[in-house]
Design a protein around this motif. Sequence first.
Motif, PDB file in Angstrom:
ATOM      1  N   ARG A 644      14.560  24.069  50.058  1.00  0.00           N
ATOM      2  CA  ARG A 644      15.741  23.844  49.230  1.00  0.00           C
ATOM      3  C   ARG A 644      16.748  23.031  50.018  1.00  0.00           C
ATOM      4  O   ARG A 644      16.756  23.029  51.253  1.00  0.00           O
ATOM      5  N   LEU A 645      17.619  22.379  49.282  1.00  0.00           N
ATOM      6  CA  LEU A 645      18.669  21.542  49.865  1.00  0.00           C
ATOM      7  C   LEU A 645      19.962  22.346  49.942  1.00  0.00           C
ATOM      8  O   LEU A 645      20.344  23.022  48.989  1.00  0.00           O
ATOM      9  N   SER A 646      20.659  22.276  51.066  1.00  0.00           N
ATOM     10  CA  SER A 646      21.939  22.963  51.248  1.00  0.00           C
ATOM     11  C   SER A 646      23.013  21.935  51.603  1.00  0.00           C
ATOM     12  O   SER A 646      22.884  21.195  52.589  1.00  0.00           O
ATOM     13  N   LEU A 647      24.041  21.876  50.769  1.00  0.00           N
ATOM     14  CA  LEU A 647      25.164  20.956  50.994  1.00  0.00           C
ATOM     15  C   LEU A 647      26.435  21.680  51.418  1.00  0.00           C
ATOM     16  O   LEU A 647      27.503  21.097  51.428  1.00  0.00           O
ATOM     17  N   ARG A 648      26.299  22.941  51.757  1.00  0.00           N
ATOM     18  CA  ARG A 648      27.495  23.756  52.042  1.00  0.00           C
ATOM     19  C   ARG A 648      28.264  23.240  53.257  1.00  0.00           C
ATOM     20  O   ARG A 648      29.481  23.395  53.336  1.00  0.00           O
ATOM     21  N   PHE A 649      27.560  22.627  54.200  1.00  0.00           N
ATOM     22  CA  PHE A 649      28.246  22.156  55.417  1.00  0.00           C
ATOM     23  C   PHE A 649      29.313  21.117  55.109  1.00  0.00           C
ATOM     24  O   PHE A 649      30.250  20.919  55.872  1.00  0.00           O
TER      25      PHE A 649
END
Length: 703
Positions: A644-649
Amino acid sequence: MAFPHLQQPSFLLASLKADSINKPFAQQCQDLIKVIEDFPAKELHTIFPWLVESIFGSLDGVLVGWNLSCLQGRVNPVEYSIVMEFLDPGGPMMKLVYKLQAEDCKFDFPVSYLPGPVKASIQECILPDSPLYHNKVQFTPTGGLGLNLALNPFEYYIFFFALSLITQKVFVEMSLHHYSLEMYQKMQSPHTKESFTPTEEHVLVVRLLLKHLHAFANSLKPEQASPSAHSHATSPLEEFKRAAVPRFVQQKLCLFLEHCFGHWPLDASFRAVLEMWLSYLQPWRYAPDKQAPGSDSQPWCVLEKWAPFVQENLLMYTKLFVGFLNRALRTDLVSPKHALMVFRVAKVFAQPNLAEMIQKGEQLFLEPELVIPHRQHRLFTAPTFTGSFLSPWPPAVTDASFKVKSHVYSLEGQDCKYTPMFGPEARTLVLRLAQLITQAKHTAKSISDQCAETPAGHSFLSWLGFSSMDTNGSYTANDLDEMGQDSVRKTDEYLEKALEYLRQIFRLSEAQLRQFTLALGTTQDENGKKQLPDCIVGENGLILTPLGRYQIISGLRRFEIEYQGDAELQPIQSYEIASLVRTLFRLSSAINHRFAGQMAALCSRDDFLGSFCRYHLTEPGLASRHLLSPVGRRQVAGHTRGPRLSLRFLGSYRTLVSLLLAFFVASLFCVGPLPCTLLLTLGYVLYTSAMPLLTEQGKLHQP
C-alpha cells in the motif's frame, strides 16, 4: 468593627476620624502624637478602640488599617520610618497604653474572634487552662448571648496586634490555638471542627516567637534554672521565665506542628514549618553561653544540662521525626529543595549527645507506667487562678520518668500507642529513606550525564527531524534545562551528608548502605535508562511495589510504551497538520483500493522493479517489536499487510519545513523552484534506487 457601648459622643473622636480621611498620613501621626501628650485619660479612653482598629484593622475585616503586613522600607522609606517610630516600644502608642493602664481602664473584646477551641470552651462555660482568660469573661450589658473579655489596655492592644499578624483578609493563644486534651478530642466532631489552614507568614511569626521565648527562658541564671532553686524565694519574673515554654507553648505547639505535618502540601513550602520545628528543638542555640557555630564536620555538641528539655519534649523529637520520615518518603529527593530539608533534619538530630538523650527519654517513658490523674475543668463560678501571668507556679516535679510520662499522656492520652524513634518500625522507615536517597543520588548523576550529552539547540533540531529522539528516556529537555549542573551538585552533596548523618544517628553499618548501592547497580544499565520500575508478579500481571511507584513519580524508571497498531491509524501527533493528514489518508486509501492488485503484482516480482516497489509499498512487520509480559519481554506474533501507498509523511511540519528550507537555500544560489524540485526528485530517486538493493542483499546474508 465598632463597639457602640464604648464610643461615647466625643468631638475629639469625630475630629480624628475626619482627619484620617482628609489629611496625609504623616500629618495624621503628628496630630495623634500631640493628642496623646495633651489630653487626659478620660478622653483618650474614648478614642483608644478606634485608634487600635485604625492601625491593625478591624476584626471582621471591614477596615484594613495601616496595612502593616505590606509596608516595606525599601518601597516607602518615609512612611515606614513614621510607623516604626509611632509603634516603637518607647513610642507614642505605647505611651498611650501606659497612660490608660494607670487608670485601670477596661475594653471589651468579643469572644467570637478568639481561636475556635477557646471560643467553644468559653461558650460552654469551661474556663481554659491559661490564666490569660481568668476573671475576664463577661456577658454583654444588653443581656444578649454574646460574650466579651474585659481586657486592660495592654492586653487589648496585644490581642489586636497578634491577630493582625496571622489574619489575612509574636502570641501563643492566637497563633497556636488552645487545645486541652479533652477539648481537642471533643473538637474532632465534624459539627464543631474548625477549619485551620496556617500560611507561611503565620508559621514564620510562630518561629520568631519561639526564638524569643527560648532566649527569654535561657536568660535565667544557672542557679535559678536548677530545680533545687525553686525551694528558695524567687521573683515572679524568674518563675515566669522557668514556666513560659512548658506551660504556655509546649502542648499547643506540638498539636500545631502535628497539624502542619499532616496537612501541609508535599512541596518546598514545607521548609517554613520545618525550620520552625527545628528552632524549637534547639534551645541551646539561643542560650547566652552558646558555643560557636559548628562546621559540617564538627556540629553543635548538646550539653548534658539540656537533657531535661529533651525528655520533657519527647514527642516533639520522636513523633514528629517519624512524621517527617513519612513525608520524606513521598517527596522527590532529586529536587535540591527537598534534599535540603532531609539534610537539615538529619544534621540537627546528628548533633553529638542528642540521639542518646532522646533514647534515654524513651527508656524513661517505657518504664512501668504511672497513673496520671485526669485534669479537672475549672468553671467560671470557681476560678482557681488569678488573671496574672505572674501568679505562683506549682512546685517543680523532679522525677524524670514522671515528667516524661506526663508530657506524653497529656498529649496522647494514657491509652496511646507510642512508636519509639529507635524502635523497629521507625528503623524500617529510616532504611527505606536511605534506599531512596541512594536511588535519588543515582538519578541526579543520570541527569547530570544527560545534561552533558544534550547539545545546544537539541529540541529545535529534533522538531525538524535532524536528530534522534529518545522517547523512552526518563527526563524531557525542559527537565534537563531546569536541573542544571549546580542543582545536581547541590542535590548530591545534601543527600550524601544526610545519608552519613542518618548512619550516625541510627548506627547503620557501612555494609547496609553498600547493599543499597550494589542492589541499585545490578538493576540499572547505562545511566539507569530503559529499566522497568520495581514490580512483583501477580495473577493478572505486574504489580507496582511502593519503590516502583516512587521510581515512576520521581522519573527514575518508566514502562516502555509504544504504538503497536497500524501506523496509518495511529493518533495524529503534535508535529502533524491534522487536516492535511486526514486528506492524505483519504487520498492514499483511494489509491490503495483502486490499484491493490497491480501493487501486489509489482511487489511479487524478483527483479529491480519488484525490489523498488517492495521498499516503498510495504510496511515492516511487527516481528521485531516487543511487548511487556509478567515475566519480562515477549515478541509479538508477526503480522504482515498487503502493499500500500502511504502519504502521511507529507502532512508533517518537519517535512514541509525541510522542503521550504531546501527551496530557500536553493534560492540563495539562484536556483529556481522548478530546477530545485527536479534536483530533489533526482536525489530521491537515486537514494531509493540504492536502498532496495542494499536491503535485499542484507536479507540474503541473514542466517
